[in-house]
Design a protein around this motif. Sequence first.
Motif, PDB file in Angstrom:
ATOM      1  N   ILE A 264       0.866  -1.172   0.000  1.00 41.76           N
ATOM      2  CA  ILE A 264       0.000   0.000   0.000  1.00 41.76           C
ATOM      3  C   ILE A 264       0.907   1.228   0.000  1.00 41.76           C
ATOM      4  O   ILE A 264       1.770   1.369   0.871  1.00 41.76           O
ATOM      5  CB  ILE A 264      -0.923   0.026   1.241  1.00 41.76           C
ATOM      6  CG1 ILE A 264      -1.705  -1.283   1.379  1.00 41.76           C
ATOM      7  CG2 ILE A 264      -1.838   1.230   1.209  1.00 41.76           C
ATOM      8  CD1 ILE A 264      -2.679  -1.594   0.280  1.00 41.76           C
ATOM      9  N   PRO A 265       0.720   2.124  -0.966  1.00 42.03           N
ATOM     10  CA  PRO A 265       1.617   3.275  -1.044  1.00 42.03           C
ATOM     11  C   PRO A 265       1.370   4.292   0.070  1.00 42.03           C
ATOM     12  O   PRO A 265       0.262   4.438   0.554  1.00 42.03           O
ATOM     13  CB  PRO A 265       1.278   3.891  -2.406  1.00 42.03           C
ATOM     14  CG  PRO A 265      -0.147   3.508  -2.638  1.00 42.03           C
ATOM     15  CD  PRO A 265      -0.307   2.153  -2.004  1.00 42.03           C
ATOM     16  N   LYS A 266       2.427   4.961   0.465  1.00 44.98           N
ATOM     17  CA  LYS A 266       2.303   6.100   1.381  1.00 44.98           C
ATOM     18  C   LYS A 266       1.887   7.299   0.539  1.00 44.98           C
ATOM     19  O   LYS A 266       2.288   7.422  -0.619  1.00 44.98           O
ATOM     20  CB  LYS A 266       3.639   6.405   2.060  1.00 44.98           C
ATOM     21  CG  LYS A 266       4.136   5.294   2.943  1.00 44.98           C
ATOM     22  CD  LYS A 266       3.495   5.385   4.285  1.00 44.98           C
ATOM     23  CE  LYS A 266       4.125   4.334   5.207  1.00 44.98           C
ATOM     24  NZ  LYS A 266       3.258   4.025   6.301  1.00 44.98           N
ATOM     25  N   ILE A 267       1.097   8.172   1.106  1.00 47.13           N
ATOM     26  CA  ILE A 267       0.668   9.360   0.370  1.00 47.13           C
ATOM     27  C   ILE A 267       1.216  10.582   1.101  1.00 47.13           C
ATOM     28  O   ILE A 267       0.900  10.802   2.273  1.00 47.13           O
ATOM     29  CB  ILE A 267      -0.862   9.423   0.260  1.00 47.13           C
ATOM     30  CG1 ILE A 267      -1.350   8.231  -0.557  1.00 47.13           C
ATOM     31  CG2 ILE A 267      -1.318  10.737  -0.363  1.00 47.13           C
ATOM     32  CD1 ILE A 267      -2.837   8.119  -0.697  1.00 47.13           C
ATOM     33  N   PRO A 268       2.015  11.387   0.410  1.00 44.56           N
ATOM     34  CA  PRO A 268       2.524  12.602   1.056  1.00 44.56           C
ATOM     35  C   PRO A 268       1.371  13.564   1.354  1.00 44.56           C
ATOM     36  O   PRO A 268       0.477  13.736   0.521  1.00 44.56           O
ATOM     37  CB  PRO A 268       3.460  13.207   0.006  1.00 44.56           C
ATOM     38  CG  PRO A 268       3.708  12.130  -0.998  1.00 44.56           C
ATOM     39  CD  PRO A 268       2.549  11.205  -0.932  1.00 44.56           C
ATOM     40  N   PRO A 269       1.367  14.179   2.529  1.00 43.85           N
ATOM     41  CA  PRO A 269       0.291  15.118   2.876  1.00 43.85           C
ATOM     42  C   PRO A 269       0.107  16.241   1.856  1.00 43.85           C
ATOM     43  O   PRO A 269      -1.005  16.742   1.692  1.00 43.85           O
ATOM     44  CB  PRO A 269       0.723  15.672   4.238  1.00 43.85           C
ATOM     45  CG  PRO A 269       1.553  14.571   4.826  1.00 43.85           C
ATOM     46  CD  PRO A 269       2.277  13.954   3.661  1.00 43.85           C
TER      47      PRO A 269
ATOM     48  N   ARG B 293      -9.620   7.005   2.841  1.00 44.82           N
ATOM     49  CA  ARG B 293      -8.389   6.199   2.775  1.00 44.82           C
ATOM     50  C   ARG B 293      -7.175   7.052   2.409  1.00 44.82           C
ATOM     51  O   ARG B 293      -6.085   6.862   2.965  1.00 44.82           O
ATOM     52  CB  ARG B 293      -8.572   5.061   1.765  1.00 44.82           C
ATOM     53  CG  ARG B 293      -7.407   4.118   1.679  1.00 44.82           C
ATOM     54  CD  ARG B 293      -7.252   3.305   2.930  1.00 44.82           C
ATOM     55  NE  ARG B 293      -6.291   2.232   2.702  1.00 44.82           N
ATOM     56  CZ  ARG B 293      -5.632   1.619   3.646  1.00 44.82           C
ATOM     57  NH1 ARG B 293      -5.842   1.928   4.909  1.00 44.82           N
ATOM     58  NH2 ARG B 293      -4.777   0.676   3.354  1.00 44.82           N
ATOM     59  N   ILE B 294      -7.348   7.981   1.477  1.00 43.59           N
ATOM     60  CA  ILE B 294      -6.252   8.878   1.093  1.00 43.59           C
ATOM     61  C   ILE B 294      -5.779   9.668   2.309  1.00 43.59           C
ATOM     62  O   ILE B 294      -4.575   9.776   2.575  1.00 43.59           O
ATOM     63  CB  ILE B 294      -6.694   9.812  -0.050  1.00 43.59           C
ATOM     64  CG1 ILE B 294      -6.830   9.007  -1.353  1.00 43.59           C
ATOM     65  CG2 ILE B 294      -5.735  10.977  -0.228  1.00 43.59           C
ATOM     66  CD1 ILE B 294      -7.560   9.738  -2.474  1.00 43.59           C
TER      67      ILE B 294
ATOM     68  N   GLY C 277      -2.455   9.265   8.861  1.00 45.45           N
ATOM     69  CA  GLY C 277      -2.572   8.200   9.870  1.00 45.45           C
ATOM     70  C   GLY C 277      -4.025   7.952  10.205  1.00 45.45           C
ATOM     71  O   GLY C 277      -4.884   8.808  10.008  1.00 45.45           O
ATOM     72  N   GLY C 278      -4.301   6.750  10.684  1.00 44.94           N
ATOM     73  CA  GLY C 278      -5.670   6.374  11.031  1.00 44.94           C
ATOM     74  C   GLY C 278      -5.984   6.704  12.471  1.00 44.94           C
ATOM     75  O   GLY C 278      -5.311   7.526  13.107  1.00 44.94           O
ATOM     76  N   LEU C 279      -6.983   6.044  12.982  1.00 43.10           N
ATOM     77  CA  LEU C 279      -7.363   6.251  14.371  1.00 43.10           C
ATOM     78  C   LEU C 279      -6.271   5.714  15.296  1.00 43.10           C
ATOM     79  O   LEU C 279      -5.628   4.714  14.988  1.00 43.10           O
ATOM     80  CB  LEU C 279      -8.672   5.518  14.672  1.00 43.10           C
ATOM     81  CG  LEU C 279      -9.914   6.010  13.933  1.00 43.10           C
ATOM     82  CD1 LEU C 279     -11.090   5.084  14.228  1.00 43.10           C
ATOM     83  CD2 LEU C 279     -10.248   7.429  14.323  1.00 43.10           C
TER      84      LEU C 279
END
Length: 165
Positions: free
Chosen positions: A15-20, A65-66, A72-74
Amino acid sequence: MTRRFTAAPAPAPTIPKIPPTQVLGRLAALQAAPTATLKQQWRELFGKEPPPWNRAYIQSRLAYRIQELAYGGLKPETVDRLVALGEQLDGGNVVLRRIRADSRPLAGTRLIREWQGVQHVVTVRINDFEFEGRPYQSLSAIARHITGTRWNGWTFFGLRARGET
């Protein structure tokens, strides 16, 4: 001696990381993206096939999801707290967990039914129903008042099809 070969399990998708810095642009692009593109993004961001649901659902889950992958999630404490609250509500019963806790329409909902050429309007309140300025404890009581016969109120007002439980 016979050798047995077993297929190695497929590697988990990365799963790719997404830059903010890309979040706003990607969220805006979801609006104009064709459904095929949304489904391809689903495969990339979730690592599995997209569900067969409507575009709005897929789009909203992708938007979440993005942001989840970027920010980060919960927190684990939040997840634990939500699980604990769920346990309090349903006692850990998985069957109850899948049933909607309150199938009653939201307070303020207006139910409209035409009967013998007359339009009847019922307002759902927090603990009862209002019809012609009077409170009623059940939709069945209102249906009986309108028709003079016994009716399942949920069926009469179209909230449940005949024969449904």
